[in-house]
Design a protein around this motif. Structure first.
Motif, PDB file in Angstrom:
ATOM      1  N   ARG A 123       1.520  -1.347   0.090  1.00  0.00           N
ATOM      2  CA  ARG A 123       0.462   0.236  -0.032  1.00  0.00           C
ATOM      3  C   ARG A 123       1.407   1.006  -0.042  1.00  0.00           C
ATOM      4  O   ARG A 123       2.122   1.151   0.190  1.00  0.00           O
ATOM      5  CB  ARG A 123      -0.789   0.089   0.989  1.00  0.00           C
ATOM      6  CG  ARG A 123      -2.066  -1.537   0.975  1.00  0.00           C
ATOM      7  CD  ARG A 123      -3.291  -0.880   2.029  1.00  0.00           C
ATOM      8  NE  ARG A 123      -3.327   0.610   2.320  1.00  0.00           N
ATOM      9  CZ  ARG A 123      -4.835   1.079   3.403  1.00  0.00           C
ATOM     10  NH1 ARG A 123      -5.271  -0.162   3.894  1.00  0.00           N
ATOM     11  NH2 ARG A 123      -5.049   1.838   3.115  1.00  0.00           N
ATOM     12  N   GLN A 124       0.010   2.731  -0.902  1.00  0.00           N
ATOM     13  CA  GLN A 124       0.773   3.732  -0.579  1.00  0.00           C
ATOM     14  C   GLN A 124       1.194   4.375   0.961  1.00  0.00           C
ATOM     15  O   GLN A 124       0.089   4.182   1.388  1.00  0.00           O
ATOM     16  CB  GLN A 124       0.125   4.296  -1.636  1.00  0.00           C
ATOM     17  CG  GLN A 124      -0.052   4.336  -3.239  1.00  0.00           C
ATOM     18  CD  GLN A 124       1.446   4.568  -3.996  1.00  0.00           C
ATOM     19  OE1 GLN A 124       1.939   3.356  -4.014  1.00  0.00           O
ATOM     20  NE2 GLN A 124       1.851   5.104  -3.272  1.00  0.00           N
ATOM     21  N   GLU A 126       1.287   7.346   1.457  1.00  0.00           N
ATOM     22  CA  GLU A 126       0.061   8.546   1.599  1.00  0.00           C
ATOM     23  C   GLU A 126      -1.548   7.462   2.406  1.00  0.00           C
ATOM     24  O   GLU A 126      -2.291   8.566   2.624  1.00  0.00           O
ATOM     25  CB  GLU A 126       0.322   9.994   1.123  1.00  0.00           C
ATOM     26  CG  GLU A 126      -0.036   8.542  -0.639  1.00  0.00           C
ATOM     27  CD  GLU A 126       1.344   8.688  -1.879  1.00  0.00           C
ATOM     28  OE1 GLU A 126       0.915   8.286  -2.700  1.00  0.00           O
ATOM     29  OE2 GLU A 126       2.241   8.065  -1.004  1.00  0.00           O
ATOM     30  N   ASP A 127      -0.934   6.564   1.753  1.00  0.00           N
ATOM     31  CA  ASP A 127      -2.867   5.992   2.122  1.00  0.00           C
ATOM     32  C   ASP A 127      -2.536   5.570   2.839  1.00  0.00           C
ATOM     33  O   ASP A 127      -4.023   5.200   3.134  1.00  0.00           O
ATOM     34  CB  ASP A 127      -3.053   5.229   1.115  1.00  0.00           C
ATOM     35  CG  ASP A 127      -2.806   6.389  -0.445  1.00  0.00           C
ATOM     36  OD1 ASP A 127      -3.939   7.480  -0.607  1.00  0.00           O
ATOM     37  OD2 ASP A 127      -3.058   5.690  -1.826  1.00  0.00           O
ATOM     38  N   ARG A 135      -0.331  14.539   3.047  1.00  0.00           N
ATOM     39  CA  ARG A 135      -0.428  14.158   1.654  1.00  0.00           C
ATOM     40  C   ARG A 135       0.625  14.397   0.551  1.00  0.00           C
ATOM     41  O   ARG A 135       1.546  13.967  -0.010  1.00  0.00           O
ATOM     42  CB  ARG A 135      -1.211  13.605   1.462  1.00  0.00           C
ATOM     43  CG  ARG A 135      -1.849  11.975   1.882  1.00  0.00           C
ATOM     44  CD  ARG A 135      -3.287  11.821   1.738  1.00  0.00           C
ATOM     45  NE  ARG A 135      -3.975  11.117   2.599  1.00  0.00           N
ATOM     46  CZ  ARG A 135      -5.083  10.428   2.955  1.00  0.00           C
ATOM     47  NH1 ARG A 135      -5.761  10.606   2.029  1.00  0.00           N
ATOM     48  NH2 ARG A 135      -5.350   9.780   3.843  1.00  0.00           N
TER      49      ARG A 135
END
Length: 770
Positions: A123-124, A126-127, A135
């Motif tokens: 997963r990213q 920032e997410d 972000r």
């Protein structure tokens, strides 16, 4: 392995709830350790750990042995890296590729952010944990690091958990290159929640403490280790009258009662520092000038290392409680009718007096047992109310006749006991008894009637045989009944020996009167020398009593009684006339002694006699002596009574050229404030100070001080009681002009003094004893 092991141990030895600076130092140490490889893993010992992470694979294929060794080192490095960060439960470590996707997520990250490793991988960034408002900034910061090499600084961040809540972390970042030559971002996050909560709890605690301190009726204070006020609650003004600013920074001991200061330091201050605080009650000064009773508990305040940094006191006003306790004790120890101490308090004081006699050899006391004569007749004729009024009036008169150190108590009925403290002889108790008799001669007005009353009194002087207070009362009671049996309105002394002493004083008085009439007194003459030359300059005439049956008696045996009976003036006038006649005869018999002077002592009663000057003039005229050959010695104590009249009288004596010496100077009376006004010639230092002249002995500096004072006032200093050559040498050094003592000669009878004058070629000179 040494570097890895050091960093790992360091992490677990530090306090994880410490300051961010400490955390930063630990994290940086951990990251540096994680990126390092043991130099022992490099077979050549040439390439750095970072170099070994980016070795080209093609190069390693061309060198098989080196390739295998390097591959093993890389795998070992990666294994160490993962084991280290997997085994650190307090540090969350995440790894991200260049697309900011999670490639590593340790167990501590699962605990911190709420995502499992399976949920997080891929997963990213920032997410996952970056709040929306951060972000864009995070994406740009990572991109700048990858493209421009601008590292992301470490610092405190507020990141997101899986449940949407925020968590405060200290985040440090490191860009590493993997074995494929790709850059990877690793973040090391430390949970600051506990630290933040502790800080918030501390702020809340301080707020609650201040709120409590500023709204309590007690006085709450903070002190440094020296005791000075660092904080004083506003209650200081209603409790003590001082404003906050008046107490802040002050030393509290300036407010404490002087009698309580040492006890406060020992029982409160030191006890708190030793970790054993106990409440203590003491007095503190109110701004208005009176003292308030406080009960205070002192507690130590510790820092994180357990060291005492401050002291905190909580005090409350207990004045009413102390006063109530004092009243209860007063009621328990005092007679309800007369207000005098009762039997219980009397017994306490008697026990204390007995104990003092065991500790102090010269301490004596006496007990007087008083019983009112014919009290039953008064009660029967006037009633019990009148009897009570009489007892109250008697109690008041008894107290008025006593010194502050004495005690008058009521045992009950018409019985009273008086404790006379610090007396020297039985005669003092007798005189106190006679004062009581004189006071009670005046009738009492009871219900409009004059009531006459008398007492029978028994007297006991303490001896070391007494060990119980009850025995003293028993013997005093026996003596009192003996007085009643002898006719009432009188006193009796219980101890036969002391009774004999009282009778002996009466005998001495009678003998003195007879001795004066029979001329049983003689004079002895003690030489006075000039200390520098050893020359004889005069004699001091000293009286002796040639008792017909008891032999030669010295002044200590009879002078005090002579002063009490008023016979001293007759003795002094006789001594003055006899000494002047003797000097006149010596001046005729020994022409070489024409400069010799005669010193004669006067008493305070002599100075009060209106005919003193007339007697002096008569004696000088009859002996044909000029006043310059006579010195009159008066004690310092005589000067403090009616100073102005004394100055006038001494001035008149000085007009006759008579010299004046102050005898026993420095023995406890204060004439310094008017010494410069007195028309005197000499200060005569008492032998008790001369005996202490050696350095190190008590009062050794007094002799030096008197010498300096004499020089400043233009007076001659004379030393009495010189007994050793060392004393003589020291007195010379200090500038003493004259002296006398057994080193030169004891007081001599007339014949011996004349032999002294006749046996020397220079009769005015004695041997040099220096």
């Amino acid at each position: 392995m040494a570097k890895w092991q050091f960093s790992f141990d360091q992490l677990y030895s530090e306090d994880w709830e410490n300051t961010p600076e400490t955390i930063k130092r630990l994290v940086e140490s951990l990251i540096l350790s994680a990126t390092a490889l043991d130099t022992e893993s490099d077979p050549k010992g040439a390439a750095t750990p970072r170099d070994r992470l980016v070795l080209d694979r093609s190069d390693r294929r061309h060198n098989g042995a080196e390739h295998n060794q390097t591959e093993a080192a890389l795998k070992q490095s990666e294994q160490r890296f993962r084991l280290l960060f997997e085994a650190t439960p307090k540090i969350a470590v995440q790894g991200y590729n260049q697309q900011r996707q999670v490639i590593y997520w340790n167990h501590a990250s699962e605990q911190l952010y709420g995502y499992t490793k399976l949920e997080a991988i891929g997963r990213q960034l920032e997410d996952l944990i970056i709040p929306p408002e951060m972000r864009c900034g995070v994406i740009a910061a990572v991109q700048n690091w990858l493209t421009k090499g601008e590292a992301i600084p470490a610092g405190e961040l507020s990141l997101m958990r899986k449940d949407g809540s925020r968590v405060a972390v200290y985040s440090s970042h490191m860009m590493l290159v993997n074995s494929e030559g790709e850059s990877e971002l690793y973040c090391v996050d430390i949970d600051l929640s506990d630290c933040k909560q502790a800080e918030e709890a501390l702020r809340e605690s301080e707020s609650r403490y201040r709120l409590l301190a500023e709204n309590t009726n007690d006085l709450v204070c903070l002190h440094n280790l020296q005791g000075h006020y660092l904080y004083v609650s506003p209650s200081c003004e209603p409790l003590l009258g001082y404003r906050y600013q008046e107490m802040l920074g002050q030393d509290p001991y300036r407010f404490f009662h002087p009698d309580d200061r040492d006890r406060i330091y020992q029982e409160a201050h030191l006890a708190a520092i030793r970790g054993k605080p106990v409440p203590i009650t003491y007095r503190i000064l109110h701004k208005s000038g009176h003292y308030v009773w406080f009960e205070t508990l002192t507690k130590p305040i510790l820092n994180a290392s357990g060291e005492i940094v401050q002291l905190q006191t909580t005090s409350r006003d207990v004045t009413e409680r102390i006063q109530a306790q004092a009243q209860l004790r007063y009621d328990a120890l005092h007679d309800e009718l007369t207000g005098l101490p009762n039997r219980y308090l009397l017994m306490e004081r008697l026990e204390l007096a007995i104990n003092r006699t065991t500790r102090f050899e010269n301490y004596h006391f006496a007990v007087l047992f008083l019983d009112l004569d014919r009290f039953k007749v008064i009660n029967d004729s006037l009633g019990h109310l009148a009897g009570d009024q009489l007892l109250i009036a008697i109690a008041q008169k008894l107290q008025a006749t006593l010194r502050s150190i004495d005690l008058a108590a009521r045992l009950g009925g018409d019985e009273f006991v008086i404790l006379l403290e610090e007396i020297t002889e039985i005669q003092e108790a007798v005189r106190a008894t006679e004062r009581i008799f004189a006071t009670l001669q005046t009738p009492f007005m009871i219900e409009g009637r004059q009531v006459y009353t008398t007492f029978s009194i028994g007297i006991v002087l303490n001896t070391k045989d007494y060990r119980q207070a009850s025995h003293l009362l028993r013997d005093a009671d026996i003596a009192m009944y003996r007085a009643k049996n002898m006719g009432k309105a009188r006193y009796e002394i219980f101890d036969a020996e002391m009774h004999s002493q009282a009778l002996n004083r009466l005998h001495v008085e009678n003998d003195l009167r007879r001795a004066i009439e029979q001329q049983e007194f003689v004079l002895h003459y003690q030489p006075i020398l000039a200390l520098e030359t050893g020359s004889l300059v005069g004699f001091e005439a000293l009286i002796r009593w040639q008792h017909p049956t008891q032999g030669l008696k010295f002044p200590g045996d009879f002078i005090a009684i002579a002063e009490e009976t008023g016979l001293i003036t007759r003795l002094d006038y006789w001594a003055l006339e006899t000494a002047c006649n003797q000097l006149a005869r010596w001046r005729t018999a020994f022409p070489e002694a024409t400069t010799i002077r005669m010193s004669v002592n006067l008493s305070v009663q002599d100075l009060r006699r209106s005919n003193l000057l007339e007697e002096v003039d008569r004696i000088l005229a009859e002996t044909r002596l000029r006043g310059c050959y006579l010195t009159l010695e008066i004690t310092e104590s005589m000067l403090i009574e009616d100073v102005e009249s004394t100055i006038t009288l001494l001035s008149q004596l000085k007009e006759r050229a008579i010299q004046i010496s102050i005898d026993d100077f420095g023995t406890g009376y204060s004439s310094l404030n008017y010494l410069h006004r007195l028309p005197v010639d000499n200060l005569k230092v008492d032998r008790s100070f001369v005996n202490q002249i050696q350095t190190g002995k008590q009062n050794h500096q007094i002799v030096e001080t008197i010498a300096a004072l004499s020089h400043q006032l233009g007076l001659d200093a004379i030393a009495e009681g010189i007994e050793t050559p060392q004393q003589l040498d020291r007195l010379k050094q200090l500038g003493y002009k004259f002296g006398q003592g057994y080193l030169f000669s004891k007081p001599l009878p007339q014949e011996a003094a004349e032999k002294l004058l006749a046996d020397h070629n220079s009769p005015h000179r004695l041997p040099d004893y220096s």
